[in-house]
Design a protein around this motif. Structure first.
Motif, mmCIF file in Angstrom:
data_model
loop_
_atom_site.group_PDB
_atom_site.id
_atom_site.type_symbol
_atom_site.label_atom_id
_atom_site.label_comp_id
_atom_site.label_asym_id
_atom_site.label_seq_id
_atom_site.Cartn_x
_atom_site.Cartn_y
_atom_site.Cartn_z
ATOM 1 N N GLN A 278 0.832 -1.209 0.000
ATOM 2 C CA GLN A 278 0.000 0.000 0.000
ATOM 3 C C GLN A 278 0.863 1.254 0.000
ATOM 4 O OE1 GLN A 278 -2.511 -1.271 3.497
ATOM 5 N NE2 GLN A 278 -4.125 -0.368 2.245
ATOM 6 N N MET A 279 1.924 1.231 0.796
ATOM 7 C CA MET A 279 2.811 2.397 0.859
ATOM 8 C C MET A 279 3.421 2.693 -0.509
ATOM 9 S SD MET A 279 6.532 2.709 2.624
ATOM 10 C CE MET A 279 7.201 1.821 1.208
ATOM 11 N N ILE A 280 3.849 1.645 -1.205
ATOM 12 C CA ILE A 280 4.463 1.840 -2.520
ATOM 13 C C ILE A 280 3.465 2.442 -3.504
ATOM 14 C CG2 ILE A 280 5.466 0.627 -4.497
ATOM 15 C CD1 ILE A 280 6.627 -1.389 -2.431
ATOM 16 N N MET A 281 2.239 1.934 -3.490
ATOM 17 C CA MET A 281 1.228 2.455 -4.407
ATOM 18 C C MET A 281 0.919 3.916 -4.108
ATOM 19 S SD MET A 281 0.631 0.067 -6.536
ATOM 20 C CE MET A 281 -0.831 0.721 -7.354
ATOM 21 N N ALA A 335 10.469 -4.778 9.315
ATOM 22 C CA ALA A 335 9.708 -5.213 8.137
ATOM 23 C C ALA A 335 10.557 -5.139 6.873
ATOM 24 C CB ALA A 335 8.449 -4.366 7.993
ATOM 25 N N LEU A 336 11.326 -4.052 6.709
ATOM 26 C CA LEU A 336 12.145 -3.905 5.511
ATOM 27 C C LEU A 336 13.289 -4.912 5.485
ATOM 28 C CD1 LEU A 336 12.289 -0.013 5.201
ATOM 29 C CD2 LEU A 336 10.922 -1.612 3.847
ATOM 30 N N ALA A 350 10.128 -0.710 -2.384
ATOM 31 C CA ALA A 350 9.915 0.111 -1.190
ATOM 32 C C ALA A 350 10.977 1.198 -1.075
ATOM 33 C CB ALA A 350 9.918 -0.782 0.056
ATOM 34 N N TYR A 351 12.235 0.811 -1.271
ATOM 35 C CA TYR A 351 13.301 1.808 -1.178
ATOM 36 C C TYR A 351 13.197 2.824 -2.311
ATOM 37 C CZ TYR A 351 15.575 -0.848 2.529
ATOM 38 O OH TYR A 351 15.849 -1.466 3.713
ATOM 39 N N ALA A 352 12.758 2.384 -3.484
ATOM 40 C CA ALA A 352 12.574 3.316 -4.587
ATOM 41 C C ALA A 352 11.492 4.341 -4.261
ATOM 42 C CB ALA A 352 12.204 2.542 -5.857
ATOM 43 N N THR A 353 10.471 3.899 -3.525
ATOM 44 C CA THR A 353 9.408 4.822 -3.127
ATOM 45 C C THR A 353 9.937 5.889 -2.182
ATOM 46 O OG1 THR A 353 7.811 3.021 -3.376
ATOM 47 C CG2 THR A 353 7.097 4.945 -2.124
ATOM 48 N N PHE A 354 10.878 5.527 -1.332
ATOM 49 C CA PHE A 354 11.491 6.521 -0.445
ATOM 50 C C PHE A 354 12.416 7.466 -1.228
ATOM 51 C CE2 PHE A 354 10.804 3.156 2.884
ATOM 52 C CZ PHE A 354 9.891 3.883 3.631
ATOM 53 N N VAL A 355 13.091 6.925 -2.252
ATOM 54 C CA VAL A 355 14.078 7.719 -2.981
ATOM 55 C C VAL A 355 13.414 8.713 -3.936
ATOM 56 C CG1 VAL A 355 15.911 7.576 -4.723
ATOM 57 C CG2 VAL A 355 15.907 6.010 -2.768
ATOM 58 N N ALA A 356 12.286 8.316 -4.536
ATOM 59 C CA ALA A 356 11.670 9.143 -5.579
ATOM 60 C C ALA A 356 11.371 10.575 -5.128
ATOM 61 C CB ALA A 356 10.396 8.460 -6.091
ATOM 62 N N PRO A 357 10.747 10.809 -3.967
ATOM 63 C CA PRO A 357 10.517 12.204 -3.565
ATOM 64 C C PRO A 357 11.807 12.962 -3.287
ATOM 65 C CG PRO A 357 9.817 10.694 -1.834
ATOM 66 C CD PRO A 357 10.093 9.860 -3.038
ATOM 67 N N ALA A 379 9.570 6.193 -9.601
ATOM 68 C CA ALA A 379 8.248 5.943 -9.033
ATOM 69 C C ALA A 379 7.455 4.972 -9.900
ATOM 70 C CB ALA A 379 7.485 7.261 -8.876
ATOM 71 N N ALA A 380 7.529 5.151 -11.221
ATOM 72 C CA ALA A 380 6.800 4.246 -12.114
ATOM 73 C C ALA A 380 7.349 2.826 -12.033
ATOM 74 C CB ALA A 380 6.895 4.769 -13.548
ATOM 75 N N ALA A 381 8.658 2.687 -11.898
ATOM 76 C CA ALA A 381 9.258 1.357 -11.777
ATOM 77 C C ALA A 381 8.796 0.666 -10.495
ATOM 78 C CB ALA A 381 10.780 1.476 -11.809
ATOM 79 N N ALA A 382 8.737 1.420 -9.397
ATOM 80 C CA ALA A 382 8.286 0.840 -8.128
ATOM 81 C C ALA A 382 6.839 0.355 -8.242
ATOM 82 C CB ALA A 382 8.412 1.877 -7.012
ATOM 83 N N GLU A 383 6.009 1.176 -8.871
ATOM 84 C CA GLU A 383 4.605 0.775 -9.021
ATOM 85 C C GLU A 383 4.474 -0.407 -9.968
ATOM 86 O OE1 GLU A 383 0.263 2.839 -9.943
ATOM 87 O OE2 GLU A 383 2.089 4.039 -9.801
ATOM 88 N N MET A 384 5.294 -0.460 -10.999
ATOM 89 C CA MET A 384 5.233 -1.565 -11.948
ATOM 90 C C MET A 384 5.603 -2.887 -11.264
ATOM 91 S SD MET A 384 4.399 -2.354 -14.957
ATOM 92 C CE MET A 384 4.321 -0.698 -15.678
ATOM 93 N N ILE A 385 6.556 -2.859 -10.351
ATOM 94 C CA ILE A 385 6.927 -4.075 -9.613
ATOM 95 C C ILE A 385 5.725 -4.622 -8.862
ATOM 96 C CG2 ILE A 385 8.306 -4.952 -7.703
ATOM 97 C CD1 ILE A 385 10.557 -3.105 -8.603
ATOM 98 N N ILE A 386 4.983 -3.728 -8.225
ATOM 99 C CA ILE A 386 3.803 -4.171 -7.465
ATOM 100 C C ILE A 386 2.739 -4.736 -8.403
ATOM 101 C CG2 ILE A 386 1.947 -3.401 -5.956
ATOM 102 C CD1 ILE A 386 4.680 -3.509 -4.662
ATOM 103 N N LEU A 387 2.498 -4.069 -9.505
ATOM 104 C CA LEU A 387 1.456 -4.519 -10.429
ATOM 105 C C LEU A 387 1.811 -5.857 -11.065
ATOM 106 C CD1 LEU A 387 0.573 -1.116 -12.149
ATOM 107 C CD2 LEU A 387 -0.707 -2.311 -10.352
ATOM 108 N N VAL A 388 3.076 -6.032 -11.417
ATOM 109 C CA VAL A 388 3.510 -7.299 -12.048
ATOM 110 C C VAL A 388 3.431 -8.442 -11.052
ATOM 111 C CG1 VAL A 388 5.483 -8.517 -13.037
ATOM 112 C CG2 VAL A 388 4.939 -6.197 -13.796
ATOM 113 N N ARG A 389 3.868 -8.208 -9.826
ATOM 114 C CA ARG A 389 3.880 -9.276 -8.821
ATOM 115 C C ARG A 389 2.485 -9.596 -8.321
ATOM 116 N NH1 ARG A 389 8.507 -10.847 -6.630
ATOM 117 N NH2 ARG A 389 7.545 -11.286 -4.617
#
Length: 390
Positions: A278-281, A335-336, A350-357, A379-389
């Motif tokens: 959820q955090m990544i999305m 958790a991480l 998850a780490y990409a989500t922290f780095v993007a901002p 950010a798009a790569a992080a979201e794509m990982i979630i969608l693919v998995r």
């Protein structure tokens, strides 16, 4: 805490009853062990899971309680006990908005159930106190006018609204109906967990009530289902709002010793995984939207877009950290670390989500489209990982 092998021919209900007996003795560690043994053969038993959540609540372990409560609701979403214990666990984890939603759902689903009305009213008061909570507490008294706990809940809700005269009269009525209410805050066990919870809340409000002696209930707000005794009746028993005696100040009883569970019974990995997803999305979508808006603003004014980028990037980064720390039922670092060991793609996202901002913030410092595009790509790569998995 590891589950012991279950005994042959022992039903989940028998494990639950033994857990209740251990909890009544203050042996919460043994109670949790009994539930864990029952869950070996019945991992989706909603009553066992709700009982485990109650054990953790009474043992002051709200994070573990929420894990068990969430699983109880997943196993039986339409059962009142599971919803009640989840609302309590959410409130104890300071997720008041979600707790208020669950409490309101309880009140709406069971309008004629005395337990649902008084418990829903008290939980709504804990999470979002106001006229709705007071109305629900009144309804709880109307549904069950001879139920001492209904009057106790009305006292708590009224005290939180600083209607101390009404609270005092409601508490006096509760004592008249059941004088054991006066010592409820010292009870152990989970059979009367709600009564203990409301009594403790009322005790915490007693000093405030004694200070504000001018507060008066307004009789036009609601009409009592039956007349309460006057607050100045002859020889009143000490009540929660007696500034000289306090909550049953003439009786002192030491709380029974308790032993708390030494570790989590349920593995929080699944809940933590869902929270990180959820955090990544949320985080990646926020960065993508912020990046597009920043790019559009840059067409009009580079300086304004950089100021906006600096502000929104900090807001997104802080919001991600605060949200995930409140959503997780274990430390974020734990958790991480588990994700790095077990699900590396999810950890990378998850780490990409922290780095993007932070990259968006880099655009605010140096300008140029490269940092802005890089942030959106990450950010798009992080979201794509979630969608693919998924």
């Amino acid at each position: 805490m590891t589950a012991t092998p279950s005994e042959p021919d022992t039903t989940p209900e028998e494990y639950r009853q033994r857990a209740l007996l251990f909890a009544d003795l203050g042996r919460y560690d043994d109670a949790a062990a009994e539930v864990a043994a029952g869950l070996v053969d019945a991992p989706l038993d909603a009553e066992l899971l709700a009982t485990l959540a109650r054990v953790h609540l009474v043992a002051d372990q709200p994070a573990e309680a929420l894990v068990a409560a969430d699983r109880a609701v997943s196993a039986a979403a339409d059962t009142l006990p599971a919803l009640v214990v989840r609302a309590m666990a959410l409130a104890d984890n300071r997720r008041f908005g979600e707790a208020a939603v669950v409490a309101a759902d309880i009140l709406a689903r069971w309008p004629a159930d005395a337990y649902a009305q008084r418990t829903g009213a008290a939980l709504l008061s804990e999470s979002r106190n106001g006229q709705d909570a007071l109305n629900a507490a009144w309804n709880g008294v109307r549904v069950a006018p001879t139920d001492a706990e209904a009057h106790l809940v009305l006292a708590v809700v009224a005290a939180r609204l600083r209607l101390f005269d009404l609270a005092q009269r409601a508490y006096a009525e509760a004592l008249d109906l059941d004088d054991a209410i006066g010592d409820a805050q010292l009870d152990v066990g989970i059979v009367r967990l709600e009564r203990r919870r409301w009594a403790l809340a009322l005790e915490g409000l007693a000093d405030e009530a004694a200070i504000d002696t001018t507060a008066q209930a307004r009789p036009e707000e609601a009409e009592l289902p039956r007349a309460y005794p006057a607050p100045d009746r002859p020889d009143p028993a000490p009540t929660a709002y007696d500034s000289t005696a306090g909550l049953r100040g003439d009786v002192f009883r030491e709380p029974a010793p308790v032993s708390r569970p030494r570790g989590p019974v349920l593995d929080p990995a699944g809940d933590s995984r869902d929270a990180v997803r959820q955090m990544i999305m949320y985080g990646s979508n926020g960065v993508l939207v912020a990046g597009l808006l920043t790019a559009l603003m840059a067409q009009a004014s580079s300086g304004a877009s950089r100021v906006w980028a600096g502000l929104i990037s900090v807001i997104i980064f802080v919001a991600i950290l605060v949200w995930v720390s409140r959503r997780l039922t274990e430390p974020t670092a734990t958790a991480l670390t588990r994700l790095r060991q077990q699900e590396k793609p999810l950890a990378i996202a998850a780490y990409a989500t922290f780095v993007a901002p932070l990259i968006v913030f880099g655009y605010a410092l140096v300008g140029g489209l490269i940092p802005l595009v890089a942030a959106m790509v990450v950010a798009a790569a992080a979201e794509m990982i979630i969608l693919v998995r998924r």
